[in-house]
Write an enzyme that holds these catalytic residues in place. Structure first.
Site, mmCIF file in Angstrom:
data_model
loop_
_atom_site.group_PDB
_atom_site.id
_atom_site.type_symbol
_atom_site.label_atom_id
_atom_site.label_comp_id
_atom_site.label_asym_id
_atom_site.label_seq_id
_atom_site.Cartn_x
_atom_site.Cartn_y
_atom_site.Cartn_z
ATOM 1 N N ASN A 210 0.846 -1.201 0.000
ATOM 2 C CA ASN A 210 0.000 0.000 0.000
ATOM 3 C C ASN A 210 0.872 1.238 0.000
ATOM 4 O OD1 ASN A 210 0.509 0.822 2.865
ATOM 5 N ND2 ASN A 210 -0.343 -1.220 3.208
ATOM 6 N N ASP A 279 -4.125 -6.565 5.162
ATOM 7 C CA ASP A 279 -5.108 -7.438 5.826
ATOM 8 C C ASP A 279 -5.068 -8.865 5.282
ATOM 9 O OD1 ASP A 279 -6.087 -5.525 7.580
ATOM 10 O OD2 ASP A 279 -7.384 -4.655 6.041
ATOM 11 N N LYS A 289 8.793 -16.147 -11.580
ATOM 12 C CA LYS A 289 8.004 -15.013 -12.058
ATOM 13 C C LYS A 289 6.825 -15.566 -12.881
ATOM 14 C CE LYS A 289 8.342 -10.852 -14.754
ATOM 15 N NZ LYS A 289 8.784 -10.471 -16.062
ATOM 16 N N ILE A 307 -2.226 -7.723 14.303
ATOM 17 C CA ILE A 307 -1.161 -7.597 15.304
ATOM 18 C C ILE A 307 -1.647 -6.804 16.519
ATOM 19 C CG2 ILE A 307 1.213 -6.805 15.699
ATOM 20 C CD1 ILE A 307 1.634 -7.053 12.619
ATOM 21 N N PHE A 323 -3.936 3.092 15.187
ATOM 22 C CA PHE A 323 -4.185 4.140 14.202
ATOM 23 C C PHE A 323 -5.341 3.670 13.332
ATOM 24 C CE2 PHE A 323 -1.252 7.772 13.633
ATOM 25 C CZ PHE A 323 -0.543 7.622 14.808
ATOM 26 N N LYS A 337 -13.419 0.700 15.672
ATOM 27 C CA LYS A 337 -12.150 -0.047 15.681
ATOM 28 C C LYS A 337 -11.559 -0.100 17.077
ATOM 29 C CE LYS A 337 -10.525 0.349 11.216
ATOM 30 N NZ LYS A 337 -9.847 1.057 10.147
HETATM 31 N N1 CTP Z 1 -3.431 -3.462 12.329
HETATM 32 C C1 CTP Z 1 -2.652 -4.531 12.746
HETATM 33 N N2 CTP Z 1 -2.661 -5.694 12.061
HETATM 34 C C2 CTP Z 1 -3.434 -5.846 10.973
HETATM 35 C C3 CTP Z 1 -4.240 -4.764 10.521
HETATM 36 C C4 CTP Z 1 -4.215 -3.594 11.216
HETATM 37 O O1 CTP Z 1 -1.939 -4.376 13.744
HETATM 38 N N3 CTP Z 1 -3.427 -6.994 10.327
HETATM 39 C C5 CTP Z 1 -3.430 -2.223 13.115
HETATM 40 C C6 CTP Z 1 -2.884 -1.005 12.398
HETATM 41 O O2 CTP Z 1 -1.501 -0.854 12.637
HETATM 42 C C7 CTP Z 1 -3.690 0.115 13.033
HETATM 43 C C8 CTP Z 1 -5.012 -0.507 13.336
HETATM 44 O O3 CTP Z 1 -4.775 -1.918 13.392
HETATM 45 O O4 CTP Z 1 -3.149 0.523 14.260
HETATM 46 C C9 CTP Z 1 -6.104 -0.220 12.372
HETATM 47 O O5 CTP Z 1 -5.739 -0.554 11.087
HETATM 48 P P1 CTP Z 1 -6.713 -0.357 9.838
HETATM 49 O O6 CTP Z 1 -6.049 -0.910 8.638
HETATM 50 O O7 CTP Z 1 -7.201 1.047 9.781
HETATM 51 O O8 CTP Z 1 -7.915 -1.236 10.259
HETATM 52 P P2 CTP Z 1 -8.298 -2.685 9.909
HETATM 53 O O9 CTP Z 1 -8.477 -3.406 11.196
HETATM 54 O O10 CTP Z 1 -7.334 -3.287 8.952
HETATM 55 O O11 CTP Z 1 -9.712 -2.482 9.225
HETATM 56 P P3 CTP Z 1 -10.101 -1.936 7.775
HETATM 57 O O12 CTP Z 1 -8.918 -2.190 6.866
HETATM 58 O O13 CTP Z 1 -11.284 -2.742 7.435
HETATM 59 O O14 CTP Z 1 -10.423 -0.481 7.905
#
Ligand code: CTP
Length: 405
Positions: A210, A279, A289, A307, A323, A337
């Site tokens: 990303n 995710d 490849k 995490i 965050f 969240k």
């Molecule tokens: N986070 C994490 N591990 C993951 C996904 C997210 O530790 N696999 C943590 C990020 O570092 C952040 C928080 O969870 O502190 C929220 O991440 P975000 O991507 O906004 O939320 P998601 O839980 O992934 O939900 P969505 O993508 O559906 O908004």
């Protein structure tokens, strides 16, 4: 008139080829509205002229203990009075030995001995000189006496050798000085920060990632360091210099990052999960490849571990800060969240304006409600976040949060 409000710093130069970096450091400090009083040893004058430093600082440069320009002939006392610090850059091995032993046979060493303010030194020397047990003893003595040692770095040296002893670059020194003056609201705490994106391979050259630049996470790590914490930064793939003093662990995938976090967790007081963790990851990673074909290609994705949710659910979690990057319904989604992941504090930001940018704007959501942090450079925002975290951490523990594991 502006001069009256200026903060004052004494910049001492001793003999070393790195003296040229002190010229740039002077410029950076002056730009940041510091009044810079330069003091040079005789040896420093072999490498750079007082005229250069005078032009850059806009002030007289002093080199002599007996300088008649100081009315009461007390240059060794007067020049550092009112200064917030003396910074010696470059600090030669000889000069460090002198100060470690309380010797005062020239203007700069006498100023150091007679000072009322903090002393910061940036060593600059050949690697053998740095590694010499005598120098190491002197460095240890200086550190015990409360002198802040900035660097040195490792790398190419003017003598043609490679190793430890190179003075930090002017910008790094400037940052280190800036850090020194931040309030130590997290002194004695251990802070773990994740930053940047993760990269989930599809084949040997492609993957899913990303647009996270890591700037916010690196700023949080730096702000925690400035606040006196011991910091471990677990970083996804980014192209940033980590803040000086952080223990850095590199992680590629979400699962790597998860393992690194688990390893670094024992003893952690505060966990700030800034990383934009993917995710999902591809179920199958091709060892070659993948070749193009006319047919559709389907990549099956499996969920990654969350995490932050894992850490927050531990029996005795550190104080967890999440965050939330959202593109809409910022506060509603962020608050959901916070509840779902059971973290005491979440920092909400708009994904489209935060990701990759130099500035950010956060809304902090915690048990006491919402707190808006004004838009500003990511470091300024991170400093405010760290202050908020420090306030919550030092408040009496609630519901098992904020305790050391
Ligand atoms: N986070 C994490 N591990 C993951 C996904 C997210 O530790 N696999 C943590 C990020 O570092 C952040 C928080 O969870 O502190 C929220 O991440 P975000 O991507 O906004 O939320 P998601 O839980 O992934 O939900 P969505 O993508 O559906 O908004």
């Amino acid at each position: 008139m502006a001069d009256i409000q200026k903060r004052r710093i004494v910049l001492g130069l001793t003999g070393g080829i790195a003296a040229y970096k002190a010229a740039e450091l002077t410029r950076l400090l002056v730009q940041d509205a510091w009044e810079v009083q330069v003091v040079m040893t005789q040896a420093a004058g072999q490498f750079i002229t007082p005229a250069t430093l005078q032009a850059l600082s806009g002030r007289m440069v002093y080199t002599d203990l007996w300088d008649a320009r100081i009315a009461n002939n007390m240059a060794h006392i007067d020049l550092s009075r009112g200064a917030e610090a003396i910074v010696v850059a470059p600090a030669s091995a000889d000069f460090m030995a002198k100060v470690a032993n309380g010797l005062a046979d020239d203007l700069l060493s006498t100023l150091c001995l007679a000072r009322e303010c903090p002393l910061l030194m940036a060593p600059a020397m050949n690697r053998q000189m740095w590694e010499n047990p005598a120098t190491q003893r002197n460095v240890a003595t200086l550190a015990r006496d409360g002198v802040a040692i900035l660097g040195p770095a490792s790398g190419d040296q003017a003598c043609g050798e490679v190793g430890m002893g190179r003075m930090l670059e002017a910008e790094e020194l400037y940052d280190a000085i800036d850090m020194h003056f931040q309030p130590k609201v997290l002194a004695g705490k251990r802070v773990l920060v994740t930053a940047g994106p993760t990269f989930e391979p599809i084949d040997t050259v492609r993957g899913i990632t990303n647009l996270s630049s890591g700037k916010m996470g690196y700023s949080v790590a730096r702000a925690a360091l400035e606040a006196g914490a011991e910091v471990t930064l677990i970083s996804g793939p980014v192209s940033l210099h980590p803040p000086l003093g952080a223990t850095v662990v590199h992680a590629l995938t979400a699962r790597d990052m998860f393992e690194s976090v688990k390893r670094a967790l024992p003893g952690t007081d505060v966990f700030v999960s800034v990383a934009a963790v993917a995710d999902y990851h591809p179920v199958l990673v091709s060892a070659r490849k993948i070749k193009k074909s006319e047919r559709n290609l389907t990549v099956e994705l499996a969920p990654n571990p969350d995490i932050l949710a894992y850490v927050a659910a531990l029996p005795r979690p550190p104080f967890c800060v999440g965050f939330a990057a959202e593109s809409e319904n910022l506060e509603t989604y962020a608050d959901a969240k916070r509840r779902k992941k059971k973290v005491p504090l979440i920092a909400a930001n708009l994904a489209q304006s935060a990701i990759g940018a130099d500035e950010n704007e956060l809304i902090l959501l915690d048990d006491s409600g919402r707190h808006r942090l004004p838009k500003g450079p990511k470091l300024a925002v991170a400093r405010q976040l760290i202050h908020h975290v420090a306030k919550l951490c030092t408040a009496p523990a609630r519901g098992g949060k904020g305790r050391r594991r």
